[in-house]
Design an enzyme around this catalytic site. Structure first.
Site, mmCIF file in Angstrom:
data_model
loop_
_atom_site.group_PDB
_atom_site.id
_atom_site.type_symbol
_atom_site.label_atom_id
_atom_site.label_comp_id
_atom_site.label_asym_id
_atom_site.label_seq_id
_atom_site.Cartn_x
_atom_site.Cartn_y
_atom_site.Cartn_z
ATOM 1 N N LYS A 60 47.260 45.097 80.131
ATOM 2 C CA LYS A 60 47.105 44.375 80.890
ATOM 3 C C LYS A 60 47.172 43.105 79.574
ATOM 4 O O LYS A 60 47.192 43.674 78.148
ATOM 5 C CB LYS A 60 45.305 44.044 80.421
ATOM 6 C CG LYS A 60 44.833 44.332 81.694
ATOM 7 C CD LYS A 60 43.106 46.359 81.534
ATOM 8 C CE LYS A 60 43.249 46.622 80.103
ATOM 9 N NZ LYS A 60 41.901 47.437 80.716
ATOM 10 N N GLY A 113 33.700 42.758 79.087
ATOM 11 C CA GLY A 113 33.564 43.758 80.206
ATOM 12 C C GLY A 113 34.722 43.411 81.354
ATOM 13 O O GLY A 113 35.121 44.127 83.076
ATOM 14 N N THR A 114 35.743 42.923 81.338
ATOM 15 C CA THR A 114 36.669 42.100 82.115
ATOM 16 C C THR A 114 37.807 43.565 82.433
ATOM 17 O O THR A 114 37.867 43.289 83.849
ATOM 18 C CB THR A 114 38.047 41.547 81.716
ATOM 19 O OG1 THR A 114 37.589 41.463 79.785
ATOM 20 C CG2 THR A 114 36.913 40.072 81.498
ATOM 21 N N GLY A 115 37.581 44.287 81.430
ATOM 22 C CA GLY A 115 38.517 45.861 82.156
ATOM 23 C C GLY A 115 38.062 46.550 83.155
ATOM 24 O O GLY A 115 38.223 46.988 83.824
ATOM 25 N N CYS A 116 36.922 46.581 82.793
ATOM 26 C CA CYS A 116 36.316 47.722 83.505
ATOM 27 C C CYS A 116 36.314 46.699 84.819
ATOM 28 O O CYS A 116 36.138 48.055 86.105
ATOM 29 C CB CYS A 116 34.767 47.987 82.950
ATOM 30 S SG CYS A 116 34.185 47.947 81.901
ATOM 31 N N THR A 127 34.060 37.229 78.112
ATOM 32 C CA THR A 127 34.596 38.233 78.774
ATOM 33 C C THR A 127 34.652 39.529 78.473
ATOM 34 O O THR A 127 35.617 40.629 78.396
ATOM 35 C CB THR A 127 36.592 38.415 77.835
ATOM 36 O OG1 THR A 127 35.951 38.393 76.325
ATOM 37 C CG2 THR A 127 37.058 36.999 78.098
HETATM 38 N N1 LIG Z 1 40.445 34.483 78.952
HETATM 39 C C1 LIG Z 1 40.774 34.871 79.507
HETATM 40 N N2 LIG Z 1 41.376 34.389 81.045
HETATM 41 C C2 LIG Z 1 42.192 34.612 81.612
HETATM 42 N N3 LIG Z 1 42.401 36.366 81.746
HETATM 43 C C3 LIG Z 1 41.377 37.170 80.925
HETATM 44 C C4 LIG Z 1 41.035 36.253 80.222
HETATM 45 N N4 LIG Z 1 40.261 37.463 79.403
HETATM 46 C C5 LIG Z 1 40.693 39.154 79.632
HETATM 47 N N5 LIG Z 1 41.578 38.427 80.566
HETATM 48 C C6 LIG Z 1 42.360 39.118 82.012
HETATM 49 O O1 LIG Z 1 40.810 39.847 82.203
HETATM 50 C C7 LIG Z 1 41.708 41.067 81.933
HETATM 51 C C8 LIG Z 1 41.228 42.108 81.152
HETATM 52 O O2 LIG Z 1 41.817 42.273 80.037
HETATM 53 P P1 LIG Z 1 41.850 42.555 79.064
HETATM 54 O O3 LIG Z 1 42.783 42.926 78.091
HETATM 55 O O4 LIG Z 1 40.633 42.003 78.273
HETATM 56 O O5 LIG Z 1 40.897 44.193 78.825
HETATM 57 P P2 LIG Z 1 40.407 45.305 78.588
HETATM 58 O O6 LIG Z 1 40.404 45.196 76.411
HETATM 59 O O7 LIG Z 1 40.373 46.513 78.527
HETATM 60 O O8 LIG Z 1 38.719 44.926 78.148
HETATM 61 P P3 LIG Z 1 37.194 44.857 77.706
HETATM 62 O O9 LIG Z 1 36.832 44.228 76.464
HETATM 63 O O10 LIG Z 1 36.386 44.793 78.780
HETATM 64 O O11 LIG Z 1 37.617 46.447 77.999
HETATM 65 C C9 LIG Z 1 42.526 41.668 82.495
HETATM 66 O O12 LIG Z 1 43.321 40.826 83.598
HETATM 67 C C10 LIG Z 1 43.167 39.890 82.021
HETATM 68 O O13 LIG Z 1 44.978 39.627 81.519
HETATM 69 C C1 LIG Z 2 29.883 50.954 78.461
HETATM 70 C C2 LIG Z 2 30.728 50.808 78.285
HETATM 71 N N1 LIG Z 2 31.790 50.700 79.159
HETATM 72 C C3 LIG Z 2 33.729 50.435 78.731
HETATM 73 C C4 LIG Z 2 33.068 49.285 78.113
HETATM 74 C C5 LIG Z 2 34.759 48.352 77.524
HETATM 75 O O1 LIG Z 2 34.632 46.885 77.421
HETATM 76 C C6 LIG Z 2 31.982 48.433 77.303
HETATM 77 N N2 LIG Z 2 31.959 47.530 76.238
HETATM 78 N N3 LIG Z 2 30.916 49.573 77.469
HETATM 79 MG MG LIG Z 3 38.874 48.091 78.708
#
Ligand SMILES: Nc1ncnc2c1ncn2[C@@H]1O[C@H](COP(=O)(O)OP(=O)(O)OP(=O)(O)O)[C@@H](O)[C@H]1O
Ligand SMILES: Cc1ncc(CO)c(N)n1
Ligand SMILES: [Mg+2]
Length: 718
Positions: free
Chosen positions: A388, A424-427, A422
């Site tokens: 990501k 929770g985007t990863g979750c 942004t």
């Molecule tokens: N500002 C943004 N615009 C478009 N896509 C985004 C943006 N921020 C995150 N994404 C997308 O969101 C998804 C999660 O990416 P990210 O690299 O932020 O993961 P993460 O760090 O695991 O997230 P989290 O902080 O929720 O755990 C990916 O598909 C990324 O491309």
């Molecule tokens: C509970 C939980 N899982 C995952 C993340 C990652 O964004 C978070 N902030 N909180």
């Molecule tokens: Mg994450």
């Protein structure tokens, strides 16, 4: 225990031909076969034991291995260290009671059944003796010549409805039959010829599973942490699963005390209780896909690994959560090492760049270096990776799917969305992926679909107004819109959208000869005089419409604001007469009380008709362009954005340009923008649309008003 019985391979040494049984098994398992049944009617027990030992090594825990009929061979192979999960017995084979006794409570024991009296016999057995019934043949088949006539789909349906146990369909089944059999009540399908004779058993297995999954609502389990603010963790997972078409379930592995600004506390309940949650589920519910999120420590991870090894869910998506968006750590150091055991068991792993660096144990030199590292991790673990790019600097946010085993390396490009939401985007992304894979999408389709969904959810996040830190995405934005449910845009969203809607008008104004001549100082007296006289007429009437807005305002602050603006407008008119429309300047007389020009009449008619309608939000939207366009144009003119000479004190209209760029007027314009966009945000979609129409119409009148002095007719009249 309830298991996923979706797809069985029943081996046949003759049909496997020169490729052999072992290679057929290897390919079919990598295509997703979950149960391999070794069937070789001609083999001795000793030969079957050897075969089981060999296949156990090839399968390496990625599927269950059972043997047809030869219970003794199963027991002996176990004694030699092979992982043999159970047996499939025919009506005339060794007793299922004996099999259960010898193989234990966790073994997978199947029984062939296709007649009503078989069901009676099954009902008479102690509960937990048999796990599934093999029911067929569905179509006439040559692989089991002693079978009775084919059941067909409807015969299968009647049998499955009457059965007290899950029924796996077998006999002449091809991939295209999978969806219909599931609909007819099958717990799974078993393929013999379709897989053994396929030139590519891996892709045939994948095809079976896609068809099996298509159209059904997958049961998706999230094992993760709780985020009480609802944007990440379990709460985000459940929303994401639902938004992407699944039935969501959640086993809590940790609790956090967090909001959109950060994590304040973590509580990890005893691993024993996570085990209890997981056992409760898998004694009752088939889990089609699992998403793994925050697993706070090594003990929790080991508990999950043990459950996965026992249940073998057919889709496992691992989000290797280590650090939250806010920077807080969510996994301890021993946990990082334990996570490797999960990577090997996952179908898809979704690390961000920092997590990929930890998983690969090396520093990453940038996006392309990350893809090289991902390729190596994929090759070594057998899992596909979605790397990501959310944390990359710059204005793009790409992700990349890397699957060394399938030779896939595909980048998904995308512009970064300008939002703070942004959290929770990863979750959310990993849950969407698990759900879509369980719906039968390929990894590439699932990534494309999940990203499109996430992006529309990201865009709508700020409108939720949740928290002052990194807020959540709006998981259901698209669903609500498509379902006719309104989403409420924020005042900021409206400001941006409305300003964008009149960008054509704005650039049109900049190009008008009156404006370019005003900027470079070449403007002749006549059109200027015409313009000022019309402006005076306009301001007097505009003040009356502002007063009407004040009369309609719902609260005293807004009431006062419009009344002050009305007063300002009258003062503006008087000021024009005092300083410009005077005898000394030679522009008094024929122009000061000039008849309103058509553009002026048209603009004022529009304002008065909206005021007459008595709809306050619509009226203030109509009043806004005069504030907004005027202050924007004035400040840009004065700053020399249209022509550098406009900054010069020697400019013939310098003092007039100063009033244009007045700071007090700019502040009033800001307040007007705030009042109108907040009203538009509060109100419903229909009224918001009327407001926008009124706003756009006034904007077009502003342009005509500026065009009039240099239009032939206007110049004549001056
Ligand atoms: N500002 C943004 N615009 C478009 N896509 C985004 C943006 N921020 C995150 N994404 C997308 O969101 C998804 C999660 O990416 P990210 O690299 O932020 O993961 P993460 O760090 O695991 O997230 P989290 O902080 O929720 O755990 C990916 O598909 C990324 O491309
Ligand atoms: C509970 C939980 N899982 C995952 C993340 C990652 O964004 C978070 N902030 N909180
Ligand atoms: Mg994450």
């Amino acid at each position: 225990m309830i298991r996923d019985l979706s797809l069985h391979l029943v081996t046949d040494p003759v049909l496997s031909g020169s490729r052999g049984v072992a290679e057929t098994v290897r390919a079919a398992v990598s295509g997703g076969v979950g149960v391999v049944q070794l069937r070789d009617k001609g083999a001795s027990d000793a030969e079957t034991v050897d075969r089981l030992v060999e296949l156990s090594g090839i399968i390496d825990g990625r599927a269950r291995l059972i043997v047809n009929d030869q219970l003794g061979a199963a027991v002996s192979a176990r004694a030699r260290g092979a992982r043999v999960d159970g047996v499939h017995l025919g009506q005339g084979d060794a007793s299922v009671l004996r099999a259960r006794e010898l193989l234990g409570p966790d073994a997978l024991i199947g029984l062939t059944a296709n007649r009503a009296e078989h069901l009676d016999a099954v009902r008479a057995l102690p509960a937990g003796t048999v796990d599934y019934l093999g029911v067929g043949a569905i179509r006439p088949t040559s692989t089991k010549p002693d079978h009775p006539p084919a059941l067909g789909f409807e015969g299968f349906r009647a049998f499955a409805e009457a059965s007290p146990l899950p029924c796996v369909a077998i006999g002449g089944i091809v991939p295209d039959d999978a969806a219909a059999l599931r609909e007819a009540g099958a717990a799974g399908v078993a393929a013999v010829a379709a897989l053994c004779t396929s030139p590519d058993p891996r892709s045939t297995a994948t095809e079976f599973l896609r068809n099996w999954r298509r159209g059904a609502t997958p049961r998706v389990l999230s094992i993760a942490g709780s985020d009480p603010s609802g944007g990440a963790g379990i709460q985000a997972d459940l929303k994401s699963i639902a938004a992407n078409g699944g039935y969501g379930m959640a086993a809590l592995a940790a609790l956090t005390a967090q909001n959109t600004r950060g994590v304040r506390g973590v509580h990890v309940p005893p691993a024993e209780f996570l085990r209890a949650q997981l056992e409760a589920l898998s004694e009752d519910i088939v889990v089609d896909a699992v998403k793994l999120g925050m697993l706070a420590n090594a003990e929790i991870i080991e508990t999950v690994i043990a459950w996965i090894d026992a249940v073998r869910p057919s889709i496992v998506v691992l989000d290797p959560v280590m650090v939250a968006t806010s920077g807080d750590r969510l996994l301890d150091a021993a946990g990082e090492a334990a996570l490797r055991g999960l990577v090997e068991r996952a179908d898809l792993v979704t690390p961000n760049l920092a997590e990929l660096a930890v998983l690969t144990g090396r520093e990453l030199g940038g996006w392309s270096d990350a893809l090289v590292a991902a390729e190596a991790l994929s090759a070594e673990s057998g899992a596909a990776l979605l790397v990501k790019g959310g944390h990359l600097p710059g204005d793009t946010a790409p992700d990349a799917l890397v699957d060394a085993g399938r030779g896939i390396r595909r980048e998904f490009p995308g512009a970064r969305i300008a939002t703070r939401n942004t959290h929770g985007t990863g979750c959310s992304l990993s849950s969407a992926l698990a759900t879509r894979l369980a719906r039968g999408e390929s990894a590439e389709q699932a990534v494309a679909g999940s990203r499109a969904w996430l992006r529309e959810s990201l865009r709508a996040g700020s409108g939720l107004g949740v928290g002052s830190g990194h807020g959540p995405v709006h998981h259901f934005a698209g669903l609500w819109e498509r379902g006719g449910l309104e989403t409420r845009p924020s005042a900021e969203d409206i400001r941006e959208a409305w300003w964008g809607r009149i960008s054509g008008v704005r650039s049109g104004i900049d190009r008008l000869p009156f404006i370019t001549a005003l900027a470079d100082g070449s403007l002749a007296e006549a059109p200027f005089r015409f313009y000022l006289a019309q402006d005076a007429r306009y301001l007097r009437e505009y003040a009356r419409v502002l007063a009407e807005a004040s009369r309609l305002a719902p609260d005293p602050e807004e009431q006062a604001f419009w009344a002050e603006s009305a007063r300002g407008s009258i003062l503006g008119e008087m000021e024009l007469h005092a300083s410009w429309l005077t005898p000394e300047r030679g522009i008094v007389g024929e122009t000061s009380d000039a008849e309103p020009a058509p553009a002026t009449v048209a603009y004022l008619d529009h304002l008065r008709s909206v005021a007459f309608g008595g709809d306050y939000p619509e009226l203030i939207a109509a009043l806004l362009p005069c504030f907004w366009l005027y202050t924007d144009l004035g400040s840009r003119l004065r700053a020399g954005a249209l022509h550098p000479f406009a900054r010069d004190p020697e400019h013939p209209y310098a003092s007039w340009l100063d009033t244009y760029a007045d700071a007090g007027f700019a502040a009033a314009a800001e307040r007007a923008i705030g009042i109108v966009t907040r009203a538009a945000s509060r109100t419903g979609g229909e009224q918001r649309a009327r407001m926008l129409r009124a706003f756009e119409t006034s904007s077009a009148h502003e342009r005509s008003f500026f065009a009039a002095p240099m239009a032939e007719e206007g110049a004549d009249r001056a």
